[in-house]
Design a protein around this motif. Structure first.
Motif, short mmCIF file in Angstrom:
data_model
loop_
_atom_site.label_atom_id
_atom_site.label_comp_id
_atom_site.label_asym_id
_atom_site.label_seq_id
_atom_site.Cartn_x
_atom_site.Cartn_y
_atom_site.Cartn_z
N UNK A 350 0.83 -1.21 0.00
CA UNK A 350 0.00 0.00 0.00
C UNK A 350 0.87 1.26 0.00
N UNK A 351 1.89 1.24 0.83
CA UNK A 351 2.79 2.39 0.89
C UNK A 351 3.41 2.67 -0.47
N UNK A 352 3.82 1.58 -1.14
CA UNK A 352 4.45 1.75 -2.46
C UNK A 352 3.48 2.33 -3.48
N UNK A 353 2.26 1.78 -3.48
CA UNK A 353 1.26 2.27 -4.43
C UNK A 353 0.98 3.75 -4.15
N UNK A 354 0.80 4.05 -2.87
CA UNK A 354 0.50 5.43 -2.47
C UNK A 354 1.64 6.36 -2.86
N UNK A 355 2.87 5.94 -2.57
CA UNK A 355 4.03 6.79 -2.86
C UNK A 355 4.13 7.08 -4.35
N UNK A 356 3.86 6.07 -5.16
CA UNK A 356 3.94 6.25 -6.61
C UNK A 356 2.94 7.30 -7.10
N UNK A 357 1.74 7.26 -6.52
CA UNK A 357 0.72 8.22 -6.93
C UNK A 357 1.02 9.60 -6.37
N UNK A 358 1.56 9.62 -5.17
CA UNK A 358 1.84 10.88 -4.49
C UNK A 358 2.91 11.68 -5.22
N UNK A 359 3.92 10.97 -5.71
CA UNK A 359 5.05 11.62 -6.38
C UNK A 359 4.59 12.47 -7.56
N UNK A 360 3.47 12.07 -8.18
CA UNK A 360 3.07 12.79 -9.39
C UNK A 360 2.14 13.96 -9.10
N UNK A 361 1.66 14.11 -7.89
CA UNK A 361 0.80 15.25 -7.59
C UNK A 361 1.63 16.53 -7.63
N UNK A 362 1.12 17.55 -8.33
CA UNK A 362 1.91 18.78 -8.50
C UNK A 362 2.40 19.37 -7.18
N UNK A 363 1.56 19.39 -6.14
CA UNK A 363 2.00 19.94 -4.86
C UNK A 363 3.20 19.18 -4.31
N UNK A 364 3.14 17.86 -4.43
CA UNK A 364 4.24 17.05 -3.91
C UNK A 364 5.48 17.18 -4.80
N UNK A 365 5.26 17.23 -6.10
CA UNK A 365 6.40 17.43 -7.02
C UNK A 365 7.14 18.71 -6.65
N UNK A 366 6.35 19.74 -6.39
CA UNK A 366 6.90 21.04 -6.04
C UNK A 366 7.71 20.96 -4.73
#
Ligand code: ADP
Ligand code: MG
Length: 433
Positions: A350-366
């Motif tokens: 779950x952590x891996x799936x979440x992290x993968x999706x999180x990385x692409x969110x513009x706020x997190x990318x920033x």
């Protein structure tokens, strides 16, 4: 053109009788040729194991054609061998005898048989455990014996049913490496591998083609080619691009990233806020959605069932949609295959799936790019706060940073020290983000 080994044409599988009768597999067509390493991805219950059983001839399909080397398959497929998630070993035989038996069936004589069995056990990292009995081994080690046994058969088509999912992280990684080496260096006569997996990174790491399925009814929804040479570098941008593309397929993403997600702070366009939700609540929502008989849930009923306020539910469903775990239309919410996969996954997966999706969110990318540019990959809370002051009102800024930290901590992208108010970029498994 490489030689065609297996062909599934318009396969249907129905189970149950009377009103309970249902279609588990609908109109699946799939071809495996010499040299193909194909991964089958999809949520539980979409018919992956059923397809493997049909391919290996352990069960006939309700309808459709199974050809092996252009001939219809009747009964057990002598060219295919399956490794199951939990491999059934003979409990009364020692580890080496479990492997030897497979060689004996193939007609390998002593002393070559013992030598070969030992060599196979060595390769899967069981050196020194030859005389142990299955009950003395951990689940991971038993799986390694299962692997050694399947390799001993030297099947032309190797079918793997979630072979690594019951293993601890390190055993899984070493066994993946072993398999890849045997495969890419031609050390086994196996001509094609079909691997069922729940793990997107694993599929991108190993396979050359990923076939994505969805359920109700079980069917193929997409295919994705991975044309990267082995060994693949998980850190490379090309690898990450493929991982993100497969996630996008599973998330049912149809619009371009920029349109769907908005832009990052400082970029032209609308900065999309993160809905302020706790990961536990989000996980609870996804589990609840995965439970029901009907894939679609009425939002109004969902509110009653979960006993939450409308605003909370709205934030939760927005987060689920933003991360690609659910889709919402006409007052209904439905899990995407990715959301189903998340709901069924282990804590770590779950952590891996979440992290993968999180990385692409513009706020997190920033946030990540700010931290990456900073000394020691660290920044104080108030630096981030100041940087966001042109984007959001003050109370919103606080909520945004809180959410970034909470989500980032869960996905192991960020660390935060409360007393010093310092945010640090985490280098996950030596993966520089
Ligand atoms: P997966 O491996 O993708 O999780 P399966 O092939 O195991 O999916 O199952 C697909 C669907 O068929 C599920 O709904 C499952 O409960 C059902 N199913 C599988 N095997 C049988 C069986 N022998 N009898 C009745 N239903 C079955
Ligand atoms: Mg299965």
């Amino acid at each position: 053109m490489s030689e065609t080994l297996l062909q599934l044409k318009n396969i249907f599988q129905e189970y149950g009788t009377g009103v309970r009768r249902f279609t588990a597999v609908e109109n699946v067509s799939l071809t495996l040729s010499d040299g193909d390493f194909v991964a089958l991805l999809g949520p539980s219950g979409c018919g992956k194991s059923t397809l493997l059983r049909i391919i290996s001839g352990l069960q006939p399909a309700s309808s459709g054609t199974v050809l092996y080397r252009n001939k219809p398959l009747h009964g057990v497929n002598p060219f295919a061998s399956i490794v199951f998630q939990t491999f059934a070993l003979f409990p009364w035989l020692s580890v080496i005898d479990n492997v030897s038996l497979a060689l004996q069936v193939k007609g390998v004589e002593e002393p070559e048989r013992s030598k070969k069995a030992e060599d196979l056990l060595d390769r899967v990292g069981l050196d020194g455990f030859e005389s142990a009995y299955p009950r003395e081994l951990s689940g991971g080690m038993r799986q390694k014996v299962g692997f050694a046994r399947a390799m001993a058969v030297e099947p032309e088509l190797l079918c793997l049913d979630e072979p690594f999912s019951a293993l601890d992280v390190l055993s899984a990684e070493s066994l993946r490496g072993e398999l890849l080496e045997l495969w890419t260096e031609g050390k086994i006569p196996t001509k094609s591998i079909l691997m069922v997996s729940h793990n997107i990174e694993e599929a991108v790491f190993l396979a050359d083609r990923i076939v994505v399925m969805d359920k109700e009814p079980g069917r193929i929804i997409a295919e994705h080619i991975i044309n990267l040479p082995h060994p693949r570098n998980r850190k490379s941008p090309e690898f990450q691009t493929h991982v993100d593309q497969v996630y996008a397929i599973l998330a049912g993403q149809t619009r371009p990233e920029k349109e769907e997600l908005g832009t990052a702070p400082g970029e032209p366009g609308l900065t999309r806020r993160l809905p302020e939700v706790e990961i536990n609540d989000l996980a609870g929502l996804l589990e609840h959605l995965a439970e029901g008989e009907n894939p679609k849930h009425d939002l109004y009923i969902l509110k009653e069932n979960l006993g939450v306020e409308s605003n909370d539910l709205l934030r939760l469903t927005e987060a689920a949609e933003l991360l690609g775990f659910a889709s919402i239309s006409k007052g209904d919410i439905e899990l995407t295959p990715l959301g189903q996969t998340y709901a069924e996954a282990s804590i770590l997966a779950r952590k891996e799936i979440f992290a993968s999706r999180l990385r692409r969110l513009p706020m997190m990318r920033w946030m990540v790019s700010m931290l990456r540019a900073a000394e020691n990959h660290q920044l104080k809370w108030n630096v981030i706060e100041a940087a966001l002051s042109l984007e959001f009102p003050p109370d919103e800024i606080e909520r945004q940073i809180d959410t970034l930290i909470n989500w980032g901590r869960y996905g192991e992208l960020l660390a935060y020290d409360d007393s010093s108010e310092i945010i640090t970029l985490e280098l996950v498994r030596d993966k520089v983000l």
